[in-house]
Design an enzyme around this catalytic site. Structure first.
Site, short mmCIF file in Angstrom:
data_model
loop_
_atom_site.label_atom_id
_atom_site.label_comp_id
_atom_site.label_asym_id
_atom_site.label_seq_id
_atom_site.Cartn_x
_atom_site.Cartn_y
_atom_site.Cartn_z
N ARG D 94 0.71 -1.24 0.18
CA ARG D 94 0.15 -0.04 0.31
C ARG D 94 0.39 1.15 0.14
O ARG D 94 0.89 2.00 -0.69
CB ARG D 94 -0.94 -0.04 1.14
N ASN D 148 -11.01 -4.11 -1.18
CA ASN D 148 -10.78 -3.65 -1.88
C ASN D 148 -9.42 -3.34 -3.17
O ASN D 148 -8.72 -4.61 -3.34
CB ASN D 148 -10.54 -2.20 -1.19
N CYS D 170 -19.25 -2.34 1.22
CA CYS D 170 -18.47 -1.02 1.83
C CYS D 170 -19.03 -0.58 2.77
O CYS D 170 -20.36 -0.79 1.99
CB CYS D 170 -18.42 -0.40 0.41
N HIS D 200 -17.26 3.17 -4.31
CA HIS D 200 -16.17 4.65 -4.79
C HIS D 200 -16.28 5.47 -5.06
O HIS D 200 -15.28 6.10 -5.06
CB HIS D 200 -14.70 3.59 -4.16
N TYR D 254 -14.90 9.80 -1.67
CA TYR D 254 -13.86 9.34 -2.53
C TYR D 254 -14.10 10.50 -4.27
O TYR D 254 -13.00 9.87 -4.43
CB TYR D 254 -13.63 8.31 -2.75
MN LIG Z 1 -15.02 0.86 0.69
#
Ligand SMILES: [Mn+2]
Ligand SMILES: [Mn+2]
Ligand SMILES: [Mn+2]
Ligand SMILES: [Mn+2]
Lengths: 436, 436, 436, 436
Positions: D94, D148, D170, D200, D254
């Site tokens: 990440r 994800n 989510c 998202h 997002y």
């Molecule tokens: Mn999510």
């Protein structure tokens, strides 16, 4: 038999091309009357162009009656074709379309991004009015729309005016065909490109030479560093091997604004600081062109016109009118209603598409589903164009804002407002539909 | 340069038309070799046709190498075009397709209703095999499929075989164009009809003469009592003023089975009782044709062939091959993949559609949404065709039953089973894909 | 808090069911006022029903204010729900809808074929007027439309009236659920059927019991000779094993008109000759029902009503109003706008579909693509329904004719005209939109 | 009756939430066995989590058998639900997804832009393998995918694995619902938001409170300068009045990456220089969380977990499993197949959509056409997601490049290659499908 052409925006520096085209094609397309129309503000230029056109016709010996006027309604009487090549607000307005976005760090261009949106906002109401005049005065006439953004403007007219005989034209497909012919060292007449997309966002999907698929050969040659088939007014940065190879498509010169945004922006900002806007360059160019045009000895389209950037525009339009007149049923690339040609896009969207040209209009050839690689961005651009048209018709601030924020070259919700506000103020006098 | 045509079903009584067409078009379509192919059971007829064809070529003086054979694989080597005109099970099978449904009170016809379904079931596996041979032996060859039901067969090949260069042809659009020209007293070359729909279920939507819309004039003339543009093999009952006026469409001769079912059924049952099936009439016709063909003095296509019902078939096919060969980009009506031309129908459906004919195949011209009046029945017919193709491929009884029960000429859930069962048994030896 | 229900066609023999339903559900759906509305011609029956309803309310002890009136506009003031159960032209008109087509050899039925079309033609203008009244007088009210053909009528209102709070209901899905529960020996509350299609042309695609798929079990049991889940008014001929097995769908009782046409026609013609039309039987039934209703001792819905054929109608409507009122978000089967639930059908088509019932209306659950076996006929029926609605609105003869000729139970271009003409004349006084 | 849950990625710091959720819901969802599964590299953390989970179960007194293992195949035996919460490559990976794009001037984020694409590339092959295991070992089990990018991963599984019982979840829709309830000062249970779009990238289109539309009220309150309903891990910059008012939609947190790109980029680059990546912050957080978890006295989910950013994740998943188990037919927002819910998007696309939750899976509620303002960008994002999935499956460099260049946060044809190449190299060991 009478065959009458009315040129709206007749005082444009491009007009000699059309005149030349009409003379060249006289045998198959025997135009008997041409009227150049312009507005009060363009009276001086109209006079110069009118006189040059007259000298060209006289030299040709063709029995074409040529005149010019500010009285549009009268000019439209009995017209068979009406071509439009106007610039609402002139080059001053264009300079603002280029300068203001650039000054905020966004692409400033005549037909793309914020500049293109504003040009649509200024142009659509004027051409809507023209379309209604045509519908009332000469309902059988075809409007051949040169005026940019040509695809958006054509869609606006086809969706919102009663007059449905409207076709949009651009020289990009023509240029791509010619450049491709050059690349392959064959005659342009033998080349056919299958186009997908919209005006100034069109891709070449297949290149056929005498019916044989030679797409891959062209794609390989396009990957070279600076191989170029751009028109004069667009500096090409060259496409990467990876982009060409992975999409398998021929980009058009305007695609650099979308896929090379950083580099183009850097280059354009630098160029702006060093030389000012492209509009300003064009103003100088126009000035010297009109000096040449004023020369009473001149009886031909001068070669300096080619540097102006719109080469072949009139070739495209004249071929189109000829095929309509003669019901040629040949294939040309025009801006017309999708009608299922690209099933991913709305049936009533205007696309730039190979069409069979008949006396009753263009019949688009089916393209099939958009290539997976670009279907998202093409769809988004069309959805964006719909927002532009909506705002141009309603004059609603929120609609205009949505067009800005959904344009891939703008996008930012806060910056969009700032740039939009500055542009609306700058162009206020040409935006009667917006309330200030 | 070699240019080779292979005629599958070369022993057909239609073959002299193709030979004549090839000779007539030799200058633009210089075929260098023609091979007539047939199966063991057709050996005798192939011999007769082969010899007649040879005499025709000799008389013409064209340097065409003509031969005939039962060895299909060898014949296909280096082929450029493969035309198909086969009849699996021969006229005996056709007689059953006509007689069995009629005997239960349903339309019994070669390409419509239960008979048409069975013909598809017998034909598709045979042509699938041919398509695989072509794909393996001469992958660049175009299959020009005459074999009925031409639209369904072409869709089956395009969906289920690897070979994708397949085009279906029918003389109905050609006949409608010619009849319409006659009605309007103009030359057929000047007439273009915009067709919508599928093979044997196609409507004419617009009639243009030199690009000018003259549809209404044609529609008015069609409303007369017995005005007729049917081919020889279909007796026309005439269309009512109301039907023509309210749909605003030109029906094709086969539409009588769907919109005049009662009267046609009554007439056909009576005719069957008096004269037997159409197949039996054709058997006699064929017999006398082959007697004529056997005459060693005959060096031309005899005029008796025209009575056979398939007039212009070869004109259609020869024009198509010529345009492919020469990349003519002219407009012809063929059976090819929809690709969005009619947005209401699946993109991969085969439709009968005006297309630009190029060396890389036909490019359909967009039609736009189906007319509201017929969109339901056209969609249903296409959905039915999909069921036929599925059953022809799977050989599944339930799939076959669904095709029957969803056909507008059958429909009845109990009768469909009865008629299907009788037909399956009758044709058992030609249905290897079905399990008995 | 006030909660007002207006019953349009309050003099209907079905009204006691609604009254009973309101009383039963009072705790969760506390209706404070019910107004029964009818027209002058129904005054007598309204009086009888009104008095019976009053006695029922009194017996219940619920604080419901009940009244009846011929003044529709006044009744609509402050309405929350408006249910419609009208029969324009009464049972006399129905008798004509049944008799006239039958006499020409076509299905004569209240909601299918020629009869159903005429019922739509008579009903739509009347309900359009109601919808406009509702929109003006009580714009927040929901119209719960019982009136047949319920799907077509609902689509007409949603497409052509300003009032958009309209839901169509039918007891067929409810009956199919209950019959299926019986077949499986489970509680109806535990059964959910996934429906696809339109009112009176709906299929069951999946049967779930407590969420578990038990479709195949039901399909097997349906194949038995005469297994039946039809309402009282439709005699069931039983479905063949092959039909059930190959489609894998649960037909609804009305499907017999389409897939057993011959047998139904034979049976109906025979029954007509022996007993007259169904309408005539119903007239007798109604007469004796109203005698029972007139009994001043009667304080309940009499059990004889169940024989009338519309059992559960009010259950369906009352449950729906309850869920809207209480925003229950439970799943019910209603007639509402497709909105993509069945992607093959137009987004604005009205379909009969499982929906989440909320205070802001029904939210259809996606169905996905239609099953291949029936997609053709379902699409055609929807296209036909569009033609009916168009004709009902325009009153154009050609539009009416197109609806007839494109209906699978009519179809014949010549017979359609004959039957249509006879029906138009017979119903002339109820068809103000048509010009005679 | 046995009811077994397998948690893939059981060593995750989120696991205590799931354990708590299972205990809380035991009465309606009586899980009898929970197995936590992880890989060798996560053995230490799995041990800590497993022991904490055991203490939580013991304290609860519920008869749940809890265990942990590295043997996935054995764990899957007889599973009813399989939840996935894995991070291929861990927080180190990440950190690279965040750092590398940022270092080139592009958004560097876990699930958006270049970082999100790379996470999909690493994750999809691992979950494909899991799906195949599930399909083989426990084919009736539902996979509840937390991992994800949850929407993309779920679409990949549904399109490319045989196992079709997969649902993505989510917490964003849940958070938006709760924040909106807070804004309106009502109970979250009474709020329903109609969502449109994808995971998202989902917008709220309508807000209903007990079925009453209160969207405008929420929109007005959202326009305040910094009003916020973001989860802990996303710093919110606030939305402009113009954006909210003109689109009429509730953005999700997002969306700032797409519509506030410049400001977010500036902020993120600054934050990166001052504090390093978000991944690095999380690493510290995790470290201290695991210290707390290791405390043998701890028998509950510690409140520090909430700061971690994934609050409510387990609430979402546990509610979903409960409704599937009990066939509740309630409405929840999940990631599942479109099936026509949004007609503009492909039927087989995975969208984040309100669905009726049943034992046989989620049934999406129709949304209807996308709002004009965002249809372009939503369509483009879905087309982009398709490119990501294709590349994740094929491992083809050009496919990966196309996903980069068509992502709105990348876009540049030359920079895309540079960033892609650096990321591919950095993650090489987790990308077995790509050839280096
Ligand atoms: Mn999510
Ligand atoms: Mn252009
Ligand atoms: Mn034919
Ligand atoms: Mn009903």
């Amino acid at each position: 038999m009478a065959l009458k052409l009315v040129v709206i925006g007749g005082g444009s520096s491009y007009t000699p091309e059309i005149i030349e085209g009409m003379i060249k094609r006289y045998d198959s397309f025997p135009v008997s009357e041409i009227v150049l129309v312009d507005i009060e503000a363009g009276k001086g230029k109209l006079e110069v162009i009118g006189n040059l056109a007259l000298r060209m016709v006289e030299k040709s010996g063709k029995p074409i009656k040529l005149s010019w006027t500010l009285d549009r309604e009268k000019a439209l009487e009995n017209a068979d074709f009406v071509s439009t090549q106007i610039r609402v607000g002139g080059l001053d307005a264009r300079a603002k379309d280029e300068r203001i976005p650039l000054s905020h760090g966004f692409i400033g261009q005549e037909t793309n991004g914020a500049g293109g949106i504003m040009k649509a906002f200024r142009t659509i109401p004027v051409l809507m009015e023209l379309a209604e005049d045509v519908h009332r005065i000469c309902p059988n006439a075809w409007i051949i729309n040169f005026t940019n953004p040509a695809g958006i403007v054509t869609e606006a007219l086809l969706k919102h005016s009663f007059h449905q005989k409207v076709i949009g034209v651009c020289n990009i497909p023509f240029n791509m065909r010619h450049s491709t012919a050059e690349i392959l060292n064959v005659s342009p007449e033998d080349v056919r490109i299958e186009f997908v997309g919209m005006n100034h966002f069109v891709f070449g999907k297949k290149v056929y030479v005498q019916g044989i698929d030679r797409t891959n050969e062209v794609l390989e040659k396009l990957q070279g560093d600076k191989l170029n088939y751009s028109p004069a007014n667009i500096v090409n940065l060259g496409w990467s091997k990876t982009f060409i190879e992975s999409t398998g498509l021929l980009p058009n010169p305007y695609h650099q604004y979308y896929f090379q945004t950083r580099d183009v922006l850097k280059k354009d900002i630098q160029s702006f600081h060093e030389h000012g806007t492209r509009a300003e360059k064009v103003m100088e160019l126009e000035k010297s062109l009109f000096e040449i045009y004023s020369n009473q000895q001149l009886q031909d389209k001068p070669k300096e016109l080619e540097e102006r950037g719109g080469a072949f525009y009139s070739d495209v339009a004249c071929s189109l009118m000829d095929s309509i007149y003669n019901n040629r049923e040949d294939v040309q690339t025009v801006n017309t209603t999708n009608n299922g040609a690209i099933p991913d896009l709305p049936d009533d969207a205007v696309i730039e598409v190979n069409s069979v040209i008949t006396s009753h209009g263009p019949e688009p050839i089916t393209e099939g589903a958009l290539p997976a690689s670009v279907k998202g961005i093409v769809y988004q651009m069309k959805a964006f164009e719909e927002l532009v048209i909506l705002a141009a018709i309603t004059g609603d601030y929120n609609d205009a804002y949505k067009a800005f924020v959904m344009n891939p070259l703008m996008g930012d919700e806060k910056q969009s407002k700032i740039v939009l506000d500055e542009l609306l103020t700058a162009h206020q006098s040409y935006l009667p539909q917006f309330h200030f």
